[in-house]
Motif scaffolding. Structure first.
Motif, PDB file in Angstrom:
ATOM      1  N   LEU A 128      56.661  96.378  39.123  1.00 40.81           N
ATOM      2  CA  LEU A 128      57.691  95.866  40.024  1.00 40.81           C
ATOM      3  C   LEU A 128      58.121  96.920  41.044  1.00 40.81           C
ATOM      4  O   LEU A 128      58.405  96.613  42.203  1.00 40.81           O
ATOM      5  N   GLU A 129      58.108  98.187  40.630  1.00 39.93           N
ATOM      6  CA  GLU A 129      58.527  99.269  41.523  1.00 39.93           C
ATOM      7  C   GLU A 129      57.600  99.411  42.731  1.00 39.93           C
ATOM      8  O   GLU A 129      58.006  99.924  43.772  1.00 39.93           O
ATOM      9  N   GLN A 130      56.366  98.958  42.626  1.00 41.56           N
ATOM     10  CA  GLN A 130      55.437  99.042  43.751  1.00 41.56           C
ATOM     11  C   GLN A 130      55.746  98.007  44.834  1.00 41.56           C
ATOM     12  O   GLN A 130      55.176  98.061  45.919  1.00 41.56           O
ATOM     13  N   PHE A 131      56.657  97.085  44.526  1.00 39.59           N
ATOM     14  CA  PHE A 131      57.097  96.088  45.497  1.00 39.59           C
ATOM     15  C   PHE A 131      58.591  96.244  45.763  1.00 39.59           C
ATOM     16  O   PHE A 131      59.308  95.259  45.931  1.00 39.59           O
ATOM     17  N   THR A 153      55.205  89.228  32.715  1.00 38.79           N
ATOM     18  CA  THR A 153      54.274  89.210  33.847  1.00 38.79           C
ATOM     19  C   THR A 153      54.547  88.019  34.757  1.00 38.79           C
ATOM     20  O   THR A 153      54.783  86.913  34.287  1.00 38.79           O
ATOM     21  N   VAL A 154      54.511  88.271  36.047  1.00 39.87           N
ATOM     22  CA  VAL A 154      54.538  87.222  37.064  1.00 39.87           C
ATOM     23  C   VAL A 154      53.189  87.274  37.753  1.00 39.87           C
ATOM     24  O   VAL A 154      52.740  88.345  38.161  1.00 39.87           O
ATOM     25  N   ALA A 155      52.521  86.142  37.861  1.00 40.11           N
ATOM     26  CA  ALA A 155      51.254  86.090  38.581  1.00 40.11           C
ATOM     27  C   ALA A 155      51.517  85.554  39.981  1.00 40.11           C
ATOM     28  O   ALA A 155      52.207  84.551  40.159  1.00 40.11           O
ATOM     29  N   LEU A 156      50.988  86.256  40.976  1.00 40.17           N
ATOM     30  CA  LEU A 156      51.088  85.794  42.358  1.00 40.17           C
ATOM     31  C   LEU A 156      49.744  85.234  42.775  1.00 40.17           C
ATOM     32  O   LEU A 156      48.714  85.895  42.613  1.00 40.17           O
ATOM     33  N   ILE A 157      49.747  84.025  43.286  1.00 35.84           N
ATOM     34  CA  ILE A 157      48.531  83.445  43.847  1.00 35.84           C
ATOM     35  C   ILE A 157      48.527  83.803  45.321  1.00 35.84           C
ATOM     36  O   ILE A 157      49.493  83.514  46.042  1.00 35.84           O
ATOM     37  N   ILE A 210      53.204  92.566  37.803  1.00 36.36           N
ATOM     38  CA  ILE A 210      52.840  91.539  38.779  1.00 36.36           C
ATOM     39  C   ILE A 210      51.319  91.502  38.849  1.00 36.36           C
ATOM     40  O   ILE A 210      50.673  92.485  39.209  1.00 36.36           O
ATOM     41  N   ARG A 211      50.748  90.367  38.472  1.00 32.56           N
ATOM     42  CA  ARG A 211      49.296  90.173  38.445  1.00 32.56           C
ATOM     43  C   ARG A 211      48.886  89.400  39.688  1.00 32.56           C
ATOM     44  O   ARG A 211      49.571  88.464  40.098  1.00 32.56           O
ATOM     45  N   ILE A 212      47.762  89.779  40.287  1.00 33.82           N
ATOM     46  CA  ILE A 212      47.283  89.114  41.503  1.00 33.82           C
ATOM     47  C   ILE A 212      46.164  88.135  41.151  1.00 33.82           C
ATOM     48  O   ILE A 212      45.169  88.504  40.524  1.00 33.82           O
ATOM     49  N   LEU A 213      46.343  86.878  41.549  1.00 39.15           N
ATOM     50  CA  LEU A 213      45.322  85.836  41.427  1.00 39.15           C
ATOM     51  C   LEU A 213      44.926  85.434  42.844  1.00 39.15           C
ATOM     52  O   LEU A 213      45.790  85.283  43.710  1.00 39.15           O
ATOM     53  N   HIS A 214      43.639  85.274  43.091  1.00 36.60           N
ATOM     54  CA  HIS A 214      43.150  84.928  44.434  1.00 36.60           C
ATOM     55  C   HIS A 214      42.756  83.455  44.490  1.00 36.60           C
ATOM     56  O   HIS A 214      42.097  82.955  43.584  1.00 36.60           O
ATOM     57  N   ARG A 215      43.162  82.789  45.571  1.00 34.75           N
ATOM     58  CA  ARG A 215      42.752  81.400  45.810  1.00 34.75           C
ATOM     59  C   ARG A 215      41.772  81.398  46.966  1.00 34.75           C
ATOM     60  O   ARG A 215      42.083  81.879  48.067  1.00 34.75           O
ATOM     61  N   ASP A 216      40.573  80.841  46.721  1.00 34.27           N
ATOM     62  CA  ASP A 216      39.556  80.798  47.768  1.00 34.27           C
ATOM     63  C   ASP A 216      39.774  79.571  48.657  1.00 34.27           C
ATOM     64  O   ASP A 216      40.618  78.723  48.356  1.00 34.27           O
ATOM     65  N   PRO A 217      39.032  79.462  49.764  1.00 33.55           N
ATOM     66  CA  PRO A 217      39.236  78.334  50.692  1.00 33.55           C
ATOM     67  C   PRO A 217      39.030  76.956  50.056  1.00 33.55           C
ATOM     68  O   PRO A 217      39.601  75.972  50.517  1.00 33.55           O
ATOM     69  N   ALA A 218      38.247  76.879  48.969  1.00 38.24           N
ATOM     70  CA  ALA A 218      38.037  75.600  48.283  1.00 38.24           C
ATOM     71  C   ALA A 218      39.174  75.277  47.315  1.00 38.24           C
ATOM     72  O   ALA A 218      39.203  74.204  46.721  1.00 38.24           O
TER      73      ALA A 218
END
Length: 91
Positions: A24-27, A73-77, A4-12
């Motif tokens: 996956l085991e960490q979730f 891989t699943v990316a989470l925004i 699971i990859r983390i992608l960040h979305r900023d306010p813009a």
């Protein structure tokens, strides 16, 4: 093994790669869904982990699957906010 990859979305609205990947085991064996909150496991060294204002909270706002290039891989925004005293139960 699913990552699971983390992608960040900023306010813009710009999405950037956070460079953080989890198993996956960490979730608890689940892929977080839109609306789920994740307590950011990282924090500055020396800060008290049990004080919510020292932590960030990520809210999942999207999920991206890329089966051709990253089939495992699943990316989470996520959108991030600072923890506050109202988040005391999370810490």
């Amino acid at each position: 093994m699913t990552s699971i990859r983390i992608l960040h979305r900023d306010p813009a609205g710009k999405v950037s790669d956070g460079g953080v990947e989890f198993g996956l085991e960490q979730f608890a064996g689940q892929v977080p869904m839109i609306g789920d909150m994740i307590l950011d496991p990282g924090m500055l060294q020396g800060q008290d982990r049990h004080m919510p204002q020292n932590r960030s909270i990520w809210t999942v706002v999207g999920r991206v699957f890329n089966p051709r290039d990253r089939e495992d891989t699943v990316a989470l925004i996520v959108e991030s906010r600072d923890g506050n005293i109202a988040d005391e139960a999370f810490a």
